[in-house]
Design a protein around this motif. Structure first.
Motif, short mmCIF file in Angstrom:
data_model
loop_
_atom_site.label_atom_id
_atom_site.label_comp_id
_atom_site.label_asym_id
_atom_site.label_seq_id
_atom_site.Cartn_x
_atom_site.Cartn_y
_atom_site.Cartn_z
N THR A 194 13.53 2.95 -0.02
CA THR A 194 13.08 4.03 -0.90
C THR A 194 13.68 5.36 -0.43
N SER A 195 13.69 6.31 -1.34
CA SER A 195 14.19 7.66 -1.04
C SER A 195 13.03 8.65 -1.20
N PRO A 196 13.00 9.70 -0.38
CA PRO A 196 11.91 10.68 -0.55
C PRO A 196 12.05 11.53 -1.80
N THR A 197 13.23 11.49 -2.44
CA THR A 197 13.45 12.33 -3.62
C THR A 197 13.96 11.54 -4.83
N GLN A 198 14.92 10.66 -4.65
CA GLN A 198 15.49 9.94 -5.78
C GLN A 198 14.52 8.87 -6.28
N LEU A 202 0.71 -14.77 3.53
CA LEU A 202 0.56 -13.32 3.36
C LEU A 202 1.90 -12.65 3.62
N LEU A 203 2.32 -11.80 2.69
CA LEU A 203 3.47 -10.92 2.88
C LEU A 203 3.01 -9.48 2.67
N TRP A 204 3.46 -8.60 3.54
CA TRP A 204 2.98 -7.21 3.49
C TRP A 204 4.18 -6.26 3.49
N VAL A 205 4.25 -5.40 2.49
CA VAL A 205 5.30 -4.39 2.38
C VAL A 205 4.70 -3.04 2.72
N GLY A 206 5.31 -2.35 3.68
CA GLY A 206 4.79 -1.06 4.11
C GLY A 206 4.98 0.02 3.06
N PRO A 207 4.32 1.15 3.22
CA PRO A 207 4.45 2.26 2.27
C PRO A 207 5.88 2.79 2.22
N PRO A 208 6.23 3.48 1.14
CA PRO A 208 7.57 4.06 1.04
C PRO A 208 7.73 5.26 1.96
N VAL A 209 8.94 5.79 1.99
CA VAL A 209 9.19 7.01 2.75
C VAL A 209 8.68 8.21 1.95
N TYR A 210 8.19 9.23 2.64
CA TYR A 210 7.69 10.45 1.99
C TYR A 210 8.31 11.67 2.65
N LYS A 211 8.52 12.73 1.88
CA LYS A 211 9.02 13.98 2.46
C LYS A 211 7.88 14.81 3.05
N ASP A 212 6.65 14.53 2.63
CA ASP A 212 5.47 15.22 3.16
C ASP A 212 5.11 14.60 4.52
N ALA A 213 5.11 15.40 5.58
CA ALA A 213 4.96 14.89 6.94
C ALA A 213 3.64 14.14 7.18
N PRO A 214 2.48 14.67 6.76
CA PRO A 214 1.24 13.93 7.01
C PRO A 214 1.22 12.56 6.31
N THR A 215 1.75 12.50 5.10
CA THR A 215 1.79 11.21 4.40
C THR A 215 2.79 10.27 5.05
N GLN A 216 3.93 10.81 5.49
CA GLN A 216 4.92 10.01 6.18
C GLN A 216 4.36 9.44 7.48
N ASN A 217 3.46 10.16 8.12
CA ASN A 217 2.83 9.65 9.34
C ASN A 217 2.01 8.40 9.07
N ILE A 218 1.44 8.29 7.86
CA ILE A 218 0.69 7.09 7.50
C ILE A 218 1.65 5.91 7.32
N THR A 219 2.80 6.19 6.70
CA THR A 219 3.82 5.14 6.60
C THR A 219 4.22 4.66 7.98
N MET A 232 0.83 -1.20 0.00
CA MET A 232 0.00 0.00 0.00
C MET A 232 0.86 1.25 0.00
N GLY A 233 0.27 2.37 -0.45
CA GLY A 233 0.93 3.66 -0.40
C GLY A 233 0.49 4.44 0.83
N GLY A 234 0.74 5.74 0.81
CA GLY A 234 0.46 6.55 1.98
C GLY A 234 -0.90 7.21 1.98
N ASN A 235 -1.91 6.54 1.46
CA ASN A 235 -3.27 7.08 1.47
C ASN A 235 -3.95 6.82 2.81
N PRO A 236 -4.81 7.75 3.28
CA PRO A 236 -5.50 7.52 4.56
C PRO A 236 -6.24 6.19 4.56
#
Length: 209
Positions: free
Chosen positions: A147-151, A108-125, A77-81
């Motif tokens: 993952t990288s927040p920019t690259q 079942l295998l679960w991969v968490g969301p990537p890192v984000y530079k946006d703080a609210p989205t990063q909080n979901i990660t 999943m991504g960083g959606n609410p």
């Protein structure tokens, strides 16, 4: 380690509808030579509550797992609410139980969301990474160090370029192989039992000679 032959991948925009997202395409390229039946269920902008937040959504996902006889269900999943911590934990627990019920022996295998530079989205990660290991143990992996927040990201800072998605996908597949490999103690136990059986058989043969 050989991967299961029937894999169902669940995710949001990075996976994309029918695997059309950049990560979906990367995983298809990385897995298709080994996995015979590779199915993607992606929904852009969706949190996991889209797939397991209601009884109807759960019934639909259970049908998908049964219809595809999925031996492995991979969630990315991504960083959606996706609801509160309690709601996310309950949904994870439900899927953990549902996977085994839909197909005997499935994992079942679960991969968490990537890192984000946006703080609210990063909080979901961080929410996923806080709850996932408690419920799924080693079957959950954080993507933050993969993952990288920019690259490898597009100009919106959220989605991935083809290159970035491929790099992320390689890390995911590498982890999948590790997680699906037998534990070293299980291998030693197998060969130990095999050796003991051979020794007992040899002794029995000697007594009967």
């Amino acid at each position: 380690m050989a991967l299961p032959q029937r894999v169902l991948v669940i995710g949001s925009s990075s996976i994309g509808e029918n695997g059309s997202g950049t990560l979906g395409q990367a995983l298809r390229n990385l897995l298709s030579s080994e996995v015979i039946d590779l199915t993607f269920i992606g929904k852009s902008g969706a949190g996991f509550n889209h797939f397991a937040g209601t009884a109807a959504a759960r019934a639909a996902l259970e049908r998908e797992m049964r219809d595809h006889r999925a031996q492995l269900v991979l969630v990315v999943m991504g960083g959606n609410p996706t609801g509160t911590a309690v709601q996310l934990g309950e949904m994870m627990t439900w899927l953990k139980n549902a996977v085994g019920s839909a197909t005997a022996g499935a994992k079942l295998l679960w991969v968490g969301p990537p890192v984000y530079k946006d703080a609210p989205t990063q909080n979901i990660t961080k929410l996923y990474d806080n709850i996932g290991p408690r419920i799924l143990g080693s079957s959950y992996a954080s993507s933050q160090s993969w993952t990288s927040p920019t690259q490898g990201r597009t100009s919106d800072g959220v989605h991935f370029t083809d290159y970035g998605a491929h790099q992320w996908g390689e890390k995911i597949v590498e982890w999948m192989r590790t997680e699906l490999s037998p534990a070293p103690w299980a291998v030693f136990a197998f060969f130990g039992a095999l050796g003991l059986g051979a020794w007992l058989w040899f002794r029995r043969r000697r007594r009967n000679a």
